[in-house]
Scaffold this motif. Structure first.
Motif, PDB file in Angstrom:
ATOM      1  N   ASN A 113       0.811  -1.226   0.000  1.00  0.00           N
ATOM      2  CA  ASN A 113       0.000   0.000   0.000  1.00  0.00           C
ATOM      3  C   ASN A 113       0.841   1.272   0.000  1.00  0.00           C
ATOM      4  O   ASN A 113       0.347   2.329   0.392  1.00  0.00           O
ATOM      5  N   LYS A 114       2.092   1.183  -0.398  1.00  0.00           N
ATOM      6  CA  LYS A 114       2.982   2.343  -0.382  1.00  0.00           C
ATOM      7  C   LYS A 114       3.454   2.683  -1.790  1.00  0.00           C
ATOM      8  O   LYS A 114       3.711   1.791  -2.596  1.00  0.00           O
ATOM      9  N   PRO A 115       3.608   3.959  -2.084  1.00  0.00           N
ATOM     10  CA  PRO A 115       4.117   4.339  -3.412  1.00  0.00           C
ATOM     11  C   PRO A 115       5.629   4.164  -3.511  1.00  0.00           C
ATOM     12  O   PRO A 115       6.325   4.115  -2.500  1.00  0.00           O
ATOM     13  N   LEU A 116       6.106   4.084  -4.722  1.00  0.00           N
ATOM     14  CA  LEU A 116       7.527   4.087  -5.034  1.00  0.00           C
ATOM     15  C   LEU A 116       7.757   5.279  -5.952  1.00  0.00           C
ATOM     16  O   LEU A 116       7.148   5.377  -7.014  1.00  0.00           O
ATOM     17  N   THR A 117       8.622   6.180  -5.533  1.00  0.00           N
ATOM     18  CA  THR A 117       8.891   7.387  -6.320  1.00  0.00           C
ATOM     19  C   THR A 117      10.288   7.291  -6.920  1.00  0.00           C
ATOM     20  O   THR A 117      11.250   7.011  -6.210  1.00  0.00           O
ATOM     21  N   ILE A 118      10.395   7.521  -8.220  1.00  0.00           N
ATOM     22  CA  ILE A 118      11.678   7.501  -8.923  1.00  0.00           C
ATOM     23  C   ILE A 118      11.916   8.888  -9.489  1.00  0.00           C
ATOM     24  O   ILE A 118      11.050   9.458 -10.159  1.00  0.00           O
ATOM     25  N   THR A 119      13.094   9.443  -9.208  1.00  0.00           N
ATOM     26  CA  THR A 119      13.403  10.804  -9.649  1.00  0.00           C
ATOM     27  C   THR A 119      14.882  10.899 -10.038  1.00  0.00           C
ATOM     28  O   THR A 119      15.704  10.127  -9.548  1.00  0.00           O
ATOM     29  N   PRO A 120      15.231  11.860 -10.891  1.00  0.00           N
ATOM     30  CA  PRO A 120      16.646  12.061 -11.208  1.00  0.00           C
ATOM     31  C   PRO A 120      17.365  12.771 -10.060  1.00  0.00           C
ATOM     32  O   PRO A 120      16.743  13.513  -9.288  1.00  0.00           O
ATOM     33  N   GLY A 121      18.650  12.526  -9.946  1.00  0.00           N
ATOM     34  CA  GLY A 121      19.451  13.173  -8.912  1.00  0.00           C
ATOM     35  C   GLY A 121      19.497  14.682  -9.050  1.00  0.00           C
ATOM     36  O   GLY A 121      19.777  15.391  -8.091  1.00  0.00           O
ATOM     37  N   SER A 122      19.185  15.197 -10.213  1.00  0.00           N
ATOM     38  CA  SER A 122      19.205  16.645 -10.442  1.00  0.00           C
ATOM     39  C   SER A 122      17.907  17.332 -10.005  1.00  0.00           C
ATOM     40  O   SER A 122      17.783  18.547 -10.124  1.00  0.00           O
ATOM     41  N   TYR A 123      16.954  16.552  -9.500  1.00  0.00           N
ATOM     42  CA  TYR A 123      15.670  17.117  -9.058  1.00  0.00           C
ATOM     43  C   TYR A 123      15.916  18.198  -8.011  1.00  0.00           C
ATOM     44  O   TYR A 123      16.667  17.993  -7.055  1.00  0.00           O
ATOM     45  N   ASP A 124      15.303  19.370  -8.187  1.00  0.00           N
ATOM     46  CA  ASP A 124      15.569  20.526  -7.327  1.00  0.00           C
ATOM     47  C   ASP A 124      14.979  20.434  -5.929  1.00  0.00           C
ATOM     48  O   ASP A 124      15.411  21.138  -5.039  1.00  0.00           O
ATOM     49  N   ASN A 125      13.986  19.595  -5.723  1.00  0.00           N
ATOM     50  CA  ASN A 125      13.272  19.597  -4.457  1.00  0.00           C
ATOM     51  C   ASN A 125      13.403  18.258  -3.736  1.00  0.00           C
ATOM     52  O   ASN A 125      12.411  17.662  -3.318  1.00  0.00           O
TER      53      ASN A 125
END
Length: 85
Positions: free
Chosen positions: A8-20
């Motif tokens: 029941n949990k999300p998995l978030t994938i983001t680039p290392g350059s993400y500003d936040n």
């Protein structure tokens, strides 16, 4: 092994350059930060007190795996960070 996510949990994938990154880290679920390269030291500072695994050069002869910062590694474009909620 470590599960990427739970039922029941999300998995978030983001680039290392993400500003936040701070907002991302405070969100629910596990996170994967990919291609962390140049920003890796800044990201690691923000991971203090969290469980994380860093894999650098995955599948290559010079692969490095670090659990909660237990190993030294180089800045590399091919760096993935798994952050456990």
């Amino acid at each position: 092994g470590v599960s990427l996510t739970e039922m029941n949990k999300p998995l978030t994938i983001t680039p290392g350059s993400y500003d936040n990154i701070e907002t991302l880290l405070s969100s629910e679920g596990n996170k994967i930060i990919m291609k962390s390269g140049r920003g890796i030291n800044d990201i690691i500072q923000k991971l203090k007190g969290r469980d994380y695994i860093i894999v650098q050069n995955c599948g290559l002869d010079n692969e490095i795996v670090s659990v909660n910062g237990d190993r030294e590694f180089l800045d590399s474009y091919f760096t993935t960070i798994f952050v456990k909620e």
